[in-house]
Motif scaffolding. Structure first.
Motif, mmCIF file in Angstrom:
data_model
loop_
_atom_site.group_PDB
_atom_site.id
_atom_site.type_symbol
_atom_site.label_atom_id
_atom_site.label_comp_id
_atom_site.label_asym_id
_atom_site.label_seq_id
_atom_site.Cartn_x
_atom_site.Cartn_y
_atom_site.Cartn_z
ATOM 1 N N LEU A 1 -6.832 6.249 28.537
ATOM 2 C CA LEU A 1 -7.118 6.524 27.128
ATOM 3 C C LEU A 1 -8.145 5.568 26.545
ATOM 4 C CD1 LEU A 1 -3.542 7.292 25.759
ATOM 5 C CD2 LEU A 1 -5.424 8.886 26.093
ATOM 6 N N LYS A 2 -8.013 4.297 26.826
ATOM 7 C CA LYS A 2 -8.929 3.318 26.235
ATOM 8 C C LYS A 2 -10.333 3.421 26.820
ATOM 9 C CE LYS A 2 -5.983 0.168 24.033
ATOM 10 N NZ LYS A 2 -4.724 -0.363 24.324
ATOM 11 N N ALA B 1 -11.704 6.184 28.150
ATOM 12 C CA ALA B 1 -12.282 7.433 27.658
ATOM 13 C C ALA B 1 -12.694 7.312 26.198
ATOM 14 C CB ALA B 1 -11.284 8.578 27.834
ATOM 15 N N THR B 2 -11.868 6.673 25.382
ATOM 16 C CA THR B 2 -12.213 6.486 23.979
ATOM 17 C C THR B 2 -13.431 5.585 23.843
ATOM 18 O OG1 THR B 2 -9.901 6.752 23.367
ATOM 19 C CG2 THR B 2 -11.333 5.736 21.744
ATOM 20 N N LEU C 1 -16.499 7.594 24.813
ATOM 21 C CA LEU C 1 -16.818 8.585 23.790
ATOM 22 C C LEU C 1 -17.436 7.934 22.559
ATOM 23 C CD1 LEU C 1 -16.585 11.548 22.853
ATOM 24 C CD2 LEU C 1 -14.362 10.943 21.906
ATOM 25 N N LEU C 2 -16.802 6.878 22.070
ATOM 26 C CA LEU C 2 -17.341 6.211 20.883
ATOM 27 C C LEU C 2 -18.685 5.566 21.169
ATOM 28 C CD1 LEU C 2 -14.164 4.586 19.338
ATOM 29 C CD2 LEU C 2 -15.437 6.559 18.510
ATOM 30 N N GLY D 1 -13.118 -0.981 26.456
ATOM 31 C CA GLY D 1 -11.852 -0.271 26.645
ATOM 32 C C GLY D 1 -11.107 -0.770 27.865
#
Length: 81
Positions: free
Chosen positions: A22-23, A25-26, A29-30, A54
Motif C-alpha cells: 500500500l505505501k 503504491a501510494t 501514485l502520488l 513509501g
C-alpha cells in the motif's frame, strides 16, 4: 493506557507485506501525479522518490511492529536444547 496488541508473529508479518504494498503504491501514485502536475511532463524521478519514501515508511513500521513483539516475549521460552 494503550491497549496491548494480541496479534501473533505471522499476522504481523503478513500485515507488513500489505503495508509495503500500500505505501509503495501510494508513493508511486502520488509521485507521478505531483511530478506530472508540477513538471508539466512525464518524469520518472518523482515516482522513484515517492516509492522510496513509501518503502522507507513501511520498513520502519514493520521493524517497530516486529521488534515490539519479539522483545516482549519471554526470553526463557527461546532456549535451544
Amino acid at each position: 493506557m494503550p491497549k496491548p496488541d494480541s496479534r501473533d508473529f505471522e499476522e504481523r508479518y503478513t500485515a507488513c507485506f500489505v503495508d509495503f504494498g500500500l505505501k509503495i503504491a501510494t508513493g508511486l501514485l502520488l509521485g507521478s501525479m505531483l511530478g506530472g502536475f508540477f513538471l508539466h511532463g512525464y518524469r520518472k524521478w518523482p515516482m522513484y522518490i515517492g516509492g522510496g519514501l513509501g518503502f522507507g515508511m513501511a520498513y520502519s513500521n514493520c521493524e517497530n511492529s516486529l521488534n515490539n513483539f519479539l522483545l516482549s516475549m519471554d526470553p526463557k521460552a527461546c532456549v535451544i536444547k
